[in-house]
Design a protein around this motif. Structure first.
Motif, PDB file in Angstrom:
ATOM      1  N   LYS A  90      41.951 -66.012  97.900  1.00 59.17           N
ATOM      2  CA  LYS A  90      42.201 -66.509  96.543  1.00 59.17           C
ATOM      3  C   LYS A  90      43.366 -65.739  95.924  1.00 59.17           C
ATOM      4  CE  LYS A  90      37.938 -67.193  94.746  1.00 59.17           C
ATOM      5  NZ  LYS A  90      37.002 -66.680  93.755  1.00 59.17           N
ATOM      6  N   ASP A  91      43.307 -64.434  96.115  1.00 60.32           N
ATOM      7  CA  ASP A  91      44.353 -63.604  95.559  1.00 60.32           C
ATOM      8  C   ASP A  91      45.706 -64.025  96.083  1.00 60.32           C
ATOM      9  OD1 ASP A  91      43.041 -62.096  93.844  1.00 60.32           O
ATOM     10  OD2 ASP A  91      42.775 -60.354  95.163  1.00 60.32           O
ATOM     11  N   ALA A  92      45.730 -64.210  97.371  1.00 64.10           N
ATOM     12  CA  ALA A  92      46.995 -64.572  97.984  1.00 64.10           C
ATOM     13  C   ALA A  92      47.507 -65.859  97.362  1.00 64.10           C
ATOM     14  CB  ALA A  92      46.809 -64.751  99.488  1.00 64.10           C
ATOM     15  N   LEU A  93      46.610 -66.789  97.215  1.00 65.32           N
ATOM     16  CA  LEU A  93      47.021 -68.055  96.617  1.00 65.32           C
ATOM     17  C   LEU A  93      47.431 -67.858  95.163  1.00 65.32           C
ATOM     18  CD1 LEU A  93      44.466 -70.562  98.103  1.00 65.32           C
ATOM     19  CD2 LEU A  93      46.941 -70.556  98.389  1.00 65.32           C
ATOM     20  N   GLY A  94      46.637 -67.006  94.486  1.00 65.44           N
ATOM     21  CA  GLY A  94      46.939 -66.742  93.082  1.00 65.44           C
ATOM     22  C   GLY A  94      48.324 -66.160  92.925  1.00 65.44           C
TER      23      GLY A  94
ATOM     24  N   ASP B 150      45.981 -50.471  96.704  1.00 69.94           N
ATOM     25  CA  ASP B 150      45.130 -51.651  96.785  1.00 69.94           C
ATOM     26  C   ASP B 150      44.184 -51.710  95.600  1.00 69.94           C
ATOM     27  OD1 ASP B 150      44.272 -53.935  98.441  1.00 69.94           O
ATOM     28  OD2 ASP B 150      42.353 -52.880  98.325  1.00 69.94           O
ATOM     29  N   ARG B 151      43.674 -50.559  95.233  1.00 67.49           N
ATOM     30  CA  ARG B 151      42.756 -50.563  94.101  1.00 67.49           C
ATOM     31  C   ARG B 151      43.492 -50.995  92.831  1.00 67.49           C
ATOM     32  NH1 ARG B 151      38.840 -45.677  92.160  1.00 67.49           N
ATOM     33  NH2 ARG B 151      37.878 -46.085  94.165  1.00 67.49           N
ATOM     34  N   HIS B 152      44.728 -50.573  92.704  1.00 67.12           N
ATOM     35  CA  HIS B 152      45.468 -50.918  91.491  1.00 67.12           C
ATOM     36  C   HIS B 152      45.940 -52.368  91.503  1.00 67.12           C
ATOM     37  CE1 HIS B 152      47.790 -50.198  87.896  1.00 67.12           C
ATOM     38  NE2 HIS B 152      48.789 -50.844  88.463  1.00 67.12           N
ATOM     39  N   PHE B 153      46.555 -52.779  92.562  1.00 64.08           N
ATOM     40  CA  PHE B 153      47.160 -54.111  92.590  1.00 64.08           C
ATOM     41  C   PHE B 153      46.152 -55.188  92.985  1.00 64.08           C
ATOM     42  CE2 PHE B 153      51.037 -51.500  93.486  1.00 64.08           C
ATOM     43  CZ  PHE B 153      51.700 -51.808  92.317  1.00 64.08           C
ATOM     44  N   GLY B 154      45.126 -54.779  93.673  1.00 64.14           N
ATOM     45  CA  GLY B 154      44.187 -55.757  94.189  1.00 64.14           C
ATOM     46  C   GLY B 154      44.801 -56.478  95.370  1.00 64.14           C
ATOM     47  N   ASN B 155      44.323 -56.180  96.547  1.00 62.08           N
ATOM     48  CA  ASN B 155      44.907 -56.749  97.764  1.00 62.08           C
ATOM     49  C   ASN B 155      46.424 -56.607  97.780  1.00 62.08           C
ATOM     50  OD1 ASN B 155      42.456 -57.674  98.936  1.00 62.08           O
ATOM     51  ND2 ASN B 155      42.458 -59.285  97.393  1.00 62.08           N
ATOM     52  N   VAL B 156      46.831 -55.384  97.848  1.00 64.04           N
ATOM     53  CA  VAL B 156      48.262 -55.092  97.752  1.00 64.04           C
ATOM     54  C   VAL B 156      49.041 -55.761  98.888  1.00 64.04           C
ATOM     55  CG1 VAL B 156      48.048 -52.961  99.069  1.00 64.04           C
ATOM     56  CG2 VAL B 156      49.948 -53.234  97.490  1.00 64.04           C
ATOM     57  N   CYS B 157      50.196 -56.245  98.564  1.00 67.38           N
ATOM     58  CA  CYS B 157      51.078 -56.780  99.607  1.00 67.38           C
ATOM     59  C   CYS B 157      52.493 -56.275  99.347  1.00 67.38           C
ATOM     60  CB  CYS B 157      51.047 -58.306  99.624  1.00 67.38           C
ATOM     61  SG  CYS B 157      51.763 -59.032  98.149  1.00 67.38           S
TER      62      CYS B 157
ATOM     63  N   MET C 223      44.919 -56.778  90.691  1.00 70.44           N
ATOM     64  CA  MET C 223      44.544 -57.063  89.319  1.00 70.44           C
ATOM     65  C   MET C 223      45.696 -56.753  88.390  1.00 70.44           C
ATOM     66  SD  MET C 223      41.012 -55.362  89.970  1.00 70.44           S
ATOM     67  CE  MET C 223      40.949 -55.540  91.723  1.00 70.44           C
ATOM     68  N   GLY C 224      46.347 -55.629  88.718  1.00 69.52           N
ATOM     69  CA  GLY C 224      47.482 -55.251  87.898  1.00 69.52           C
ATOM     70  C   GLY C 224      48.517 -56.363  87.909  1.00 69.52           C
ATOM     71  N   SER C 225      48.663 -56.946  89.047  1.00 68.87           N
ATOM     72  CA  SER C 225      49.691 -57.961  89.157  1.00 68.87           C
ATOM     73  C   SER C 225      49.287 -59.272  88.507  1.00 68.87           C
ATOM     74  CB  SER C 225      50.014 -58.193  90.623  1.00 68.87           C
ATOM     75  OG  SER C 225      48.852 -58.640  91.271  1.00 68.87           O
ATOM     76  N   GLN C 226      47.995 -59.404  88.288  1.00 64.20           N
ATOM     77  CA  GLN C 226      47.551 -60.670  87.708  1.00 64.20           C
ATOM     78  C   GLN C 226      47.997 -60.798  86.266  1.00 64.20           C
ATOM     79  OE1 GLN C 226      46.494 -62.611  89.839  1.00 64.20           O
ATOM     80  NE2 GLN C 226      46.052 -61.111  91.419  1.00 64.20           N
ATOM     81  N   GLY C 227      48.272 -59.689  85.664  1.00 64.23           N
ATOM     82  CA  GLY C 227      48.702 -59.736  84.273  1.00 64.23           C
ATOM     83  C   GLY C 227      50.119 -60.265  84.135  1.00 64.23           C
ATOM     84  N   GLY C 228      50.628 -60.838  85.153  1.00 63.23           N
ATOM     85  CA  GLY C 228      51.996 -61.348  85.099  1.00 63.23           C
ATOM     86  C   GLY C 228      52.939 -60.280  85.596  1.00 63.23           C
ATOM     87  N   PHE C 229      53.975 -60.668  86.190  1.00 62.57           N
ATOM     88  CA  PHE C 229      54.887 -59.677  86.737  1.00 62.57           C
ATOM     89  C   PHE C 229      55.669 -58.995  85.632  1.00 62.57           C
ATOM     90  CE2 PHE C 229      54.032 -62.085  90.550  1.00 62.57           C
ATOM     91  CZ  PHE C 229      53.811 -61.067  91.447  1.00 62.57           C
ATOM     92  N   GLY C 230      55.761 -59.659  84.511  1.00 58.72           N
ATOM     93  CA  GLY C 230      56.368 -58.991  83.363  1.00 58.72           C
ATOM     94  C   GLY C 230      57.856 -58.767  83.507  1.00 58.72           C
ATOM     95  N   GLN C 231      58.423 -59.362  84.505  1.00 58.30           N
ATOM     96  CA  GLN C 231      59.855 -59.173  84.655  1.00 58.30           C
ATOM     97  C   GLN C 231      60.567 -60.508  84.532  1.00 58.30           C
ATOM     98  OE1 GLN C 231      57.925 -57.591  87.292  1.00 58.30           O
ATOM     99  NE2 GLN C 231      58.604 -55.471  87.314  1.00 58.30           N
ATOM    100  N   SER C 232      61.840 -60.405  84.329  1.00 54.03           N
ATOM    101  CA  SER C 232      62.605 -61.635  84.126  1.00 54.03           C
ATOM    102  C   SER C 232      62.791 -62.362  85.446  1.00 54.03           C
ATOM    103  CB  SER C 232      63.966 -61.290  83.548  1.00 54.03           C
ATOM    104  OG  SER C 232      64.743 -60.665  84.554  1.00 54.03           O
ATOM    105  N   LYS C 233      63.158 -63.599  85.306  1.00 50.50           N
ATOM    106  CA  LYS C 233      63.390 -64.404  86.496  1.00 50.50           C
ATOM    107  C   LYS C 233      64.529 -63.817  87.320  1.00 50.50           C
ATOM    108  CE  LYS C 233      64.180 -69.063  88.090  1.00 50.50           C
ATOM    109  NZ  LYS C 233      65.277 -68.710  88.954  1.00 50.50           N
ATOM    110  N   GLU C 234      65.479 -63.265  86.592  1.00 48.87           N
ATOM    111  CA  GLU C 234      66.626 -62.669  87.275  1.00 48.87           C
ATOM    112  C   GLU C 234      66.187 -61.577  88.245  1.00 48.87           C
ATOM    113  OE1 GLU C 234      70.898 -61.911  85.195  1.00 48.87           O
ATOM    114  OE2 GLU C 234      69.232 -60.638  84.643  1.00 48.87           O
ATOM    115  N   PHE C 235      65.279 -60.725  87.752  1.00 47.05           N
ATOM    116  CA  PHE C 235      64.783 -59.636  88.585  1.00 47.05           C
ATOM    117  C   PHE C 235      63.995 -60.197  89.766  1.00 47.05           C
ATOM    118  CE2 PHE C 235      61.423 -56.526  89.595  1.00 47.05           C
ATOM    119  CZ  PHE C 235      62.223 -55.471  89.980  1.00 47.05           C
ATOM    120  N   LEU C 236      63.154 -61.181  89.462  1.00 40.51           N
ATOM    121  CA  LEU C 236      62.356 -61.758  90.544  1.00 40.51           C
ATOM    122  C   LEU C 236      63.263 -62.391  91.591  1.00 40.51           C
ATOM    123  CD1 LEU C 236      59.426 -63.357  88.541  1.00 40.51           C
ATOM    124  CD2 LEU C 236      59.563 -61.117  89.597  1.00 40.51           C
TER     125      LEU C 236
END
Lengths: 950, 155
Positions: free
Chosen positions: A921-925, B105-112, A1-14
């Protein structure tokens, strides 16, 4: 969920992360990181970098260091970031600083100020961040700068702050106990903190305190017991539960503390019995965490004052662990058994077959643990079997660290429990042969001393038998074709695999023989001809063989020639005619012209001695006198009159080396045109050592020293043997000189008169001797280990465990085997039945279920499903990042289901299943998000996006 | 409990997270990580999750392609000094690793693996909450994640 908010980093970092993730070799990764270093070096110094950007740069620095490169150019920016007002940036700054700097780094001083300021902050998260940094960065000198503030924070309204303040104080205690001794009472107070998190954290410092001083904390036993009781009764918040177990990590810590407090204290222990019993009864043996607690209970039970009831429960628990198919549990079982046998060794007996299974398991960790157990339960009745096994294992491994450990254990057990001297000698020989370069040189001395002293009783025949058997065994070892090469072959794997780690190991073939050859030469010299079975010329020939086989090794040649001298002089002293073999003669001749002054000396001494008559000989080299005391007049007082006379006649008084060095020019000059070998004897100035000569002569020594340095890790090295160098360096350069002491201890002072040579070493061995008297060598009438071919395991069990009971002596051979048979058959039966019920599945097997057939059946490959969802043509290499935990739960449900036939805990397994949906779904997301960010996986299936199950 | 380091390393031996609780130089870390990973990779999944390495005992657990390795003090065994206290409870460490993964996992949701790579600092923050001075100090997921969530909200 945390990651769903966008990675918040620049393309360079990614892109950076992606390229690191995709790199497929260390070299490629290094290239990426080096490029990154260059980029950052430029960028980070640019003016007006936005804060967010700066944070990213700092994380990139963390990457650089994590991947093994130096990022020190950016440290200062991390330090600067700790000043930032934004909490996230500040904490990132602190994190980077704690990862980069050690406590003594120069930049720390710049941070202390910030820390002080932050500890006062209104925002408790800022205070927490600062306290984290305190734990990592404050050193002895800076403790006073923050100590007062930290102590105040112990009573902060926020529990998170109190917890971290406790740990900061704990850190100060670890760093410098004296600085906080007046504050340790705070820990006791914090134990009663109403927040369980603070209480739990406080257990860490209290554990340390109690370990150092048990007695002043006995009053806390009641508190700990009552806390443990509350924890076990689920009084703590639910969030501390782990897999339905209430606060297991706190329970474990408390049990460790109770183990300390109850050790050897009946009264305290009695307070604990009930709660420990309760916990053991309640523990869930189907889960890892339940077993972890159970194991801790067993440790506790074996440490505190014994209670028969708990002992029984512990023994039952161990039985369960050992019967498990899971290696981890068996490992814990073996370890626990090793603890419980301290209370009653008999407990091992019922598990003999399980123990032997573990011993023969191909898993090295388990095997090693089992050896540890055997080591703990060794006694005189099973020492032979155990040590034989250990030596066998020692030969099979090529990790020098463990080889050393096992070798020293073999020696220790053999010295302590040897059933007979003969066995002891044979065992030591084996250890020398296979790990001669790893055992403490002292061991060789103990062995030689033992041979010299015999049984310490007045049983001369037994002594001489022992010696002849030693002579026999060494002649046999030498008879094995070509001593050095055999040893080299044996050690080839070691050589190959360790040559890279230290060049000195390349010498190990040679060094192996050192201990061995030292003993061989000494024994042959002292006792080779003693029983009259072998002629002096035969032994002499053998010694020449040794010298020739090691023609490049002065030390060995020195051993050999000294031994030869002994053989010759005994022969003459006995009034027999001395036939020197021609090869002996030529050896002596060649040594007389040796580059080594030591060898020359020895050779000339030998020649001189041979020319003496029998009576003189007897005085110089008394037969079998290695144990006699010799008084040495160290002050050389017998020379006083001579010196006095010379002085009166106008001789110059003696100058110390220091005084002489002032007049070195003259002596140096005079020395110069002298004979080559003597360049070492009259040199007072440290001019450069002639390189070629040294290299020709010193390799063995040099390597010895280096190897010794390696060895020092595992045991303290007493002395160094290298007589040749000793004499070489007698008056020579400094470093060589240092080793001289060791030489004298080993082989006497070679440069002294010939008589002193063996006797000094003798006196040495005699002094050592005083300490070793306590050794228990039992008469050789001990039973032989009856290890035969059929039912080998049973026999092994019998020989290992047969003697475990106190009444063993009588029933040993018969009873032991019978008992083991019975156990075995039942064990077989249970095993057979369990095998039918559920095939062995590793409960901890959370990885790829490829191995277990039963696993794959119930595992759903998420990518199979993925492929269905995504157009395969277009996304044939679609980035798929399955989440770790779902993989885990996948495997867990598999193993869970197998297990659940017993536990009926199926709901858990299927519960995990339901998470599969969102996972996909998450993986795809995530995949889509990554693509949006512009990170597209390269076509050649990069690691990061790789199908992890494939 | 004597935790001396926590490492996350992938199957190719690439470090994904490293936290040491004692100071080692870059070279020492590099060498140590290389040796340990080689040792653990060589083991199959039926074998114990524990490996001895010099003065460390390493407890490791594999999740997908990522290895979680925790180095703890290795217990000294001697016959004379049979009462050994500083023994690690390997099983507890093994479960501690799992708790860490569950928390992530709880924080990231399905952590990888990617989550950890993209949010390296957050993974570190969680570890900072859980382990201090080499001791396990916090095991409540709510408590571990609270500061991180607050920080997320604030920024």
């Amino acid at each position: 969920m945390g990651s769903q908010g966008g990675f918040g980093q620049s393309k360079e970092f990614l892109d950076l992360v992606k390229s690191i993730g995709e790199s497929r070799s260390k070299a490629e990764e290094d290239r990426i990181v080096l490029r990154e270093i260059e980029t950052l070096r430029r960028r980070i110094t640019e003016p007006d970098i936005p804060k967010r950007k700066m944070k990213e740069y700092i994380i990139r620095l963390v990457y650089i260091e994590m991947l093994g490169h130096d990022a020190s150019f950016g440290y200062i920016h991390a330090v600067k970031m700790t000043h930032d007002d934004s909490l996230l940036l500040k904490r990132t700054g602190y994190l980077a600083v704690t990862l980069f700097l050690n406590e003594d780094h120069d930049l720390i001083i710049l941070i202390v100020n910030t820390i002080q300021k932050d500890l006062k902050s209104d925002n408790f998260l800022v205070v927490c961040a600062a306290l984290n940094a305190v734990c990592k960065l404050i050193n002895d000198e800076t403790i006073p700068a923050v100590l007062q503030q930290v102590v105040e924070l112990l009573y902060h309204p926020k529990e998170a702050v109190r917890k971290k303040a406790v740990m900061a104080l704990h850190r100060f205690y670890q760093r410098s106990p004296s600085s906080v001794t007046h504050l340790v009472t705070n820990f006791r107070k914090k134990l009663c903190d109403n927040d369980p998190g603070v209480m739990g954290a406080t257990l860490c410092p209290l554990f340390d305190l109690i370990m150092i001083d048990v007695n002043s904390h006995k009053d806390l036993v009641g508190s700990f017991v009552s806390i443990l009781k509350q924890v076990a009764e689920r009084r703590l918040p639910k969030s501390y539960d782990y897999h339905q177990t209430p606060a297991p990590f706190i329970q474990i810590k408390l049990l460790k503390i109770l183990a300390l407090l109850g050790s050897g204290d009946k009264q305290s222990s009695e307070q604990m019995y009930t709660i420990i019993g309760d916990i053991m009864r309640r523990s869930d043996t189907t889960s890892n965490i339940g077993n972890a607690i159970l194991y801790e209970c067993i440790c506790c039970v074996s440490s505190i004052h014994p209670s028969p009831k708990l002992f029984g429960a512990a023994a039952d628990a161990i039985a369960k662990l050992l019967k498990s198919d899971v290696h981890n549990l068996r490992y814990m079982g073996i370890d626990a058994l090793g603890r419980l046998i301290r209370i009653n060794p008999e407990v091992a007996e019922q598990h003999q077959l399980a123990v032997i299974d573990c011993l023969e398991d191909p898993d090295d960790t388990l095997k090693r643990k089992t050896f540890e157990l055997l080591y703990k339960m060794t006694k005189s009745s099973n020492v032979e079997v155990i040590v034989d096994r250990m030596i066998e294992y020692m030969i099979s491994i090529n990790d020098n660290h463990y080889k050393t450990e096992i070798a020293s254990r073999c020696v220790e057990l053999a010295e302590q429990f040897a059933p007979s001297n003969r066995w002891f000698i044979q065992t030591m020989n084996k250890v020398f042969q296979h790990a001669g370069d790893l055992v403490n040189p002292k061991v060789a001395h103990n062995l030689m001393r033992l041979i010299a002293e015999g049984f310490g009783e007045d049983d001369d025949t037994a002594d001489s038998q022992l010696r002849s058997s030693a002579v026999e065994s060494y002649l046999r070892i030498m008879g094995e074709p070509k001593l050095p090469s055999t040893f080299l072959q044996v050690n080839c794997p070691t050589l190959v695999s360790y040559a890279w780690s230290s060049p000195s190991i390349c010498m190990c073939g040679m060094l192996l023989c050192f201990c061995c050859i030292q003993v061989i030469c000494w024994v042959l010299g002292e006792y080779g001809t003693a029983d009259g079975k072998y002629s002096a010329s035969y032994i002499g020939g053998k010694l020449c063989d040794v010298a020739e086989a090691h023609s490049s090794d002065d030390t060995v040649k020195a051993y050999a020639v000294t031994a030869l001298m002994k053989v010759c002089s005994y022969e003459k002293a006995a009034g027999r005619k001395l036939d020197m073999l021609s090869e002996c003669q030529s050896l002596i001749e060649s040594l007389s012209a040796s580059h080594s002054t030591d060898l020359q000396q020895r050779a000339y001494e030998l020649k001189a001695i041979i020319s003496l008559d029998g009576i003189a000989m007897e005085n110089i080299m008394p037969l079998d006198a290695s144990c006699e005391d010799i008084e040495i007049d160290k002050s050389l007082s017998f020379l006083n009159s001579y010196v006095q006379k010379s002085l009166e006649e106008g001789a110059k008084p003696y100058l110390t080396e220091h005084e002489r060095s002032r007049t070195r020019n003259i002596s140096n000059f005079r020395n110069h045109d002298h004979h080559d070998a003597s360049t070492h004897s009259l040199r007072f100035e440290a001019y450069e050592v002639p390189k070629p000569v040294i290299s020709a002569r010193l390799p063995p020594t040099a390597s010895l020293t280096e190897l010794a340095a390696v060895r020092e890790q595992s045991y303290q090295r007493e002395v160094h043997r290298s007589p040749s160098v000793g004499s070489l360096s007698d008056k020579g350069s400094q470093e060589l000189r240092l080793r001289l002491d060791g030489v004298q201890k080993k082989w006497g002072r070679p440069t002294y008169s010939s008589a002193a040579s063996p006797s000094t070493s003798d006196s040495e061995s005699h002094t050592v001797n005083g300490t070793g008297k306590g050794k228990s060598f039992e008469p050789s009438s001990r039973r032989q280990p009856e290890v035969e071919i059929p039912e080998e395991k049973q026999k092994l069990a019998a020989s290992l465990f047969g003697g475990t009971t106190s009444k063993s002596e009588k029933k040993q051979s018969g009873g032991g085997i019978k008992g083991s048979k019975a156990t075995r058959s039942t064990a077989d039966q249970t095993r057979a039945t369990t095998a039918v019920v559920h095939p062995p599945v590793d409960l901890l097997d959370f990885g790829e279920p490829s191995g277990a057939a039963s696993g794959s059946s119930s595992t759903v490959d998420p990518f199979k499903q993925l492929e269905g969802l995504v157009d395969t043509n277009q996304y044939s290499n679609v980035s798929k990042d399955p989440d770790l935990l779902s993989l885990y739960s996948d495997a867990a449900s598999t193993s869970g289901q197998n297990q659940n036939q017993e536990t009926g805990n199926l709901s858990h397994g299927s519960g995990n299943r339901t998470t599969k949906g969102p996972n996909l779904k998450d993986a795809l997301g995530k995949d889509a998000l990554v693509r949006q960010m512009g990170v597209t996986p390269a076509t050649q299936n990069p690691n990061l996006f790789k199908d992890l199950l494939g | 409990m004597g935790i001396r380091f926590v490492l996350m390393v992938n199957k190719q031996g690439q470090t994904r997270l490293a936290q040491y609780y004692e100071y080692l130089t870059l070279e020492e870390r590099r060498a140590l990580e290389g040796e340990i990973v080689r040792k653990c990779l060589a083991r199959n999944e039926q074998q114990c999750s524990f490996v001895e390495h010099r003065t460390y005992k390493i407890v490791y657990r594999r999740y997908a392609s990522l290895f979680f390795l925790v180095g703890v003090d290795n217990e000294e065994v001697s016959r004379a000094h049979t009462f050994t206290i500083m023994c690690p409870n390997e099983l507890a460490i093994l479960e501690f690793i799992h708790l860490l993964v569950e928390t992530m996992d709880r924080h990231f949701g399905n952590v990888c693996e990617l989550d950890i790579m993209f949010h390296l600092e957050k993974a570190h923050f969680m570890l900072e909450e859980m382990v201090m001075n080499g001791c396990i100090v916090e095991t409540s997921k709510a408590n571990i994640l609270a500061p991180i969530q607050l920080m997320d909200k604030a920024s």
